[in-house]
Scaffold this active site. Structure first.
Site, short mmCIF file in Angstrom:
data_model
loop_
_atom_site.label_atom_id
_atom_site.label_comp_id
_atom_site.label_asym_id
_atom_site.label_seq_id
_atom_site.Cartn_x
_atom_site.Cartn_y
_atom_site.Cartn_z
N SER A 271 47.21 -66.41 -44.39
CA SER A 271 47.30 -66.74 -42.96
C SER A 271 47.18 -65.49 -42.09
O SER A 271 46.49 -65.50 -41.06
CB SER A 271 48.61 -67.48 -42.66
OG SER A 271 49.71 -66.77 -43.15
N HIS A 301 49.74 -71.41 -50.63
CA HIS A 301 50.34 -70.57 -49.58
C HIS A 301 51.46 -71.39 -48.90
O HIS A 301 52.37 -71.85 -49.58
CB HIS A 301 49.22 -70.14 -48.63
CG HIS A 301 49.59 -69.09 -47.62
ND1 HIS A 301 50.70 -68.30 -47.72
CD2 HIS A 301 48.98 -68.70 -46.46
CE1 HIS A 301 50.76 -67.46 -46.69
NE2 HIS A 301 49.72 -67.70 -45.90
N HIS A 347 54.13 -64.85 -57.14
CA HIS A 347 53.64 -64.23 -55.89
C HIS A 347 52.52 -63.25 -56.22
O HIS A 347 52.54 -62.62 -57.28
CB HIS A 347 54.77 -63.50 -55.16
CG HIS A 347 54.45 -63.25 -53.72
ND1 HIS A 347 53.78 -62.13 -53.29
CD2 HIS A 347 54.67 -64.00 -52.61
CE1 HIS A 347 53.62 -62.20 -51.98
NE2 HIS A 347 54.15 -63.32 -51.53
N ARG A 356 63.41 -63.15 -48.99
CA ARG A 356 63.47 -64.29 -48.08
C ARG A 356 64.14 -65.48 -48.77
O ARG A 356 64.80 -66.29 -48.14
CB ARG A 356 62.04 -64.67 -47.62
CG ARG A 356 61.34 -63.53 -46.89
CD ARG A 356 59.89 -63.85 -46.61
NE ARG A 356 59.12 -64.07 -47.82
CZ ARG A 356 57.84 -64.47 -47.85
NH1 ARG A 356 57.20 -64.70 -46.71
NH2 ARG A 356 57.21 -64.63 -49.00
N ASP A 402 59.26 -70.13 -50.46
CA ASP A 402 59.10 -71.59 -50.36
C ASP A 402 60.03 -72.35 -51.31
O ASP A 402 60.19 -73.56 -51.17
CB ASP A 402 57.65 -71.98 -50.64
CG ASP A 402 56.72 -71.39 -49.60
OD1 ASP A 402 57.03 -71.54 -48.40
OD2 ASP A 402 55.71 -70.77 -49.96
#
Ligand code: CMX
Length: 465
Positions: A271, A301, A347, A356, A402
């Site tokens: 992105s 993604h 990743h 995160r 995620d």
């Protein structure tokens, strides 16, 4: 925020774009983000010039043919100012790790999570803003939040079966109708001033995303009726209200954390890179960011957060609410044997647990430690890395961002998984927009790497064997 400040901001928004200067003098005594940027840009242009003079001829390393076939992993070919990702440590926003940013950035009164307004200021300037500067941004975004009627109609005409990310991308593309950058360009603005209208568009973009996201959410999952933006509320509070969760203080705090940590992840992810690439053709920030959203909508993604929840729900339907570790391991193996990825794990750059993920886990430990779904996510964390290591393919067996977000949103009642990536998109605008401003301020050129065909590679190297 003084009401005179808010009415000054509203008056400025009614003024023609060229006359809009959210200046300290007219709105508050506090220096605005645009004023600070105007001070920083000439210095940064000199800084970049000197870096290029000193280090411009240095090699970044060799590139191999395998890297060209392998998704360009590890090729150092981009400049990205807002954040740098370390494979082991995770992301740093302008030098601050996530825990450091959580501690340093201003909070809402009574809140403990950072306000994304502060993160945006940090990404753009490299400086931690004051509480007043952050309040100024909240007021400015609320004042810019309204979307044009034709964009509302465009969203309303979308069938409920059109994925929320497609609706989101459509609406953001349509905002290009009022782009200050596109207008200035067509009027022949000098390139040294590109950043000014890029800034205005970027601020409009971020400000309007809650109204777009809220409208999509209410159309697809509700009755289509939307409450008004509160000019006194911060960005996350307004977003939460538009989604129907404005009465839940914990949900608003979650949104503050969520937007902060999903905002930026250096420049090479799909992105971020797409927004930067499209912007390099001098497409305006709305067109550039719509392209980012289309990349974010892919399951490898941003869509992974939706996929994680689906995968967990399917798992519960298959092996029950409280599976044993053995049953859970069997289920993970069955996913791999079916030729599918375990969503939320792995990743392209990270080689450790994503900070995160950790930030969201810590939020869950504070607010929902006994939630069975959260416990399941913890159990998956215990089991999946060992299986991915044993399977021997994934370079990083650890969870990414995620793997955790869906369970938090579900806990507060936002269980419409197809919508999750829209929230990721709202947040990702902060990182993409801040880089677009610098891209234009620094006069970044059209991006155009070189490609070869397989035939050309054969010719190039077989002669040298
Ligand atoms: N489950 C199963 N297999 C995995 C895997 C996972 N979670 N992660 C990587 N692999 C596999 C790859 O599919 C690849 O297989 P092939 O050789 O058969 O093609 C192999 O391991 C090597 O891949 P890699 O070099 O470790 O990973 P990449 O850099 O190619 O891809 C990513 C990274 C994120 C796409 C991958 O780990 C993945 O598909 N994860 C699941 C989807 C996901 O969670 N995406 C979200 C990432 C964060 C974000 O952008 O939002």
């Amino acid at each position: 925020m003084l009401s005179s400040t808010r009415s000054a901001l509203r008056a400025q928004l009614r003024a023609p774009l060229a006359a809009r200067q959210f200046s300290a003098s007219s709105a508050t005594q506090v220096q605005s983000l645009k004023e600070r940027l105007a001070e920083l840009i000439p210095k940064e242009i000199e800084n970049v010039k000197s870096v290029r003079q000193q280090f411009g001829a240095k090699s970044f390393g060799e590139m191999t043919v395998d890297q060209a076939y392998g998704g360009m992993r590890g090729i150092k070919g981009l400049i990205w100012e807002g954040s740098v990702l370390d494979a082991d440590e995770g992301i740093r926003f302008r030098g601050l790790t996530i825990p450091e940013a959580q501690a340093a950035l201003p909070k809402a009164p009574g809140g403990s999570e950072p306000l994304p307004e502060g993160l945006f200021w940090l990404l753009v300037t490299g400086e931690v803003p004051t509480q007043e500067q952050v309040e100024g941004l909240s007021a400015e975004w609320a004042a810019r939040a309204e979307i044009p009627d034709f964009v509302k109609e465009l969203i309303d005409r979308c069938p409920n079966t059109l994925h929320p990310m497609s609706q989101f991308s459509l609406a953001v593309t349509a905002l290009n109708h009022d782009s200050a950058f596109a207008k200035a360009y067509s009027q022949g603005v000098h390139k040294r001033d590109y950043w000014q209208t890029t800034y205005e568009d970027s601020m409009d973009l971020i400000a309007k995303l809650p109204a777009i996201a809220g409208r999509i959410f209410r159309n697809v999952y509700g009755d289509g009726k939307l409450p008004a933006i509160d000019p006194k509320a911060d960005y996350s509070a307004n977003l939460s209200t538009l989604l129907g969760f404005g009465d839940n203080k914990e949900f608003i705090e979650l949104m503050r954390l969520y937007i902060t940590i999903h905002s930026d992840h250096e420049g090479g992810n799909v992105s971020a890179h797409t927004g930067h690439l499209v912007g390099s053709a001098l497409s305006d920030p709305f067109l550039s960011f719509a392209a980012s959203l289309n990349g974010l909508a892919g399951p490898l993604h941003g869509l992974a957060n939706q996929e994680v929840l689906r995968w967990l729900q399917k798992m519960r339907a298959n092996i029950g609410e409280n599976p044993s570790d053995e049953k859970l391991a069997e289920y993970v193996w069955s996913t791999l044997k079916a030729g599918q990825v375990v969503p939320g794990y792995g990743h392209a750059v990270l080689r450790k647990t994503d900070p995160r993920y950790t930030a969201q886990r810590e939020f869950a430990l504070r607010h929902l430690p006994e939630d069975p779904f959260f416990k399941l996510v913890g159990q998956v964390y215990k089991i999946v890395p060992n299986i991915l290591l044993e399977a021997g393919k994934a370079k990083n067996p650890w969870p990414n961002v995620d793997a955790h977000s869906g369970v938090l949103l579900t806990y507060y009642g936002l269980n419409q998984q197809d919508f999750y990536t829209v929230l990721f998109g709202v947040s990702r605008a902060f990182g993409v927009a801040s880089q677009l401003i610098w891209d234009r301020a620094l006069g970044m050129p059209l991006e155009r790497p070189k490609s070869y065909s397989t035939e050309a590679i054969k010719k190039m190297f077989s002669a040298k064997l």
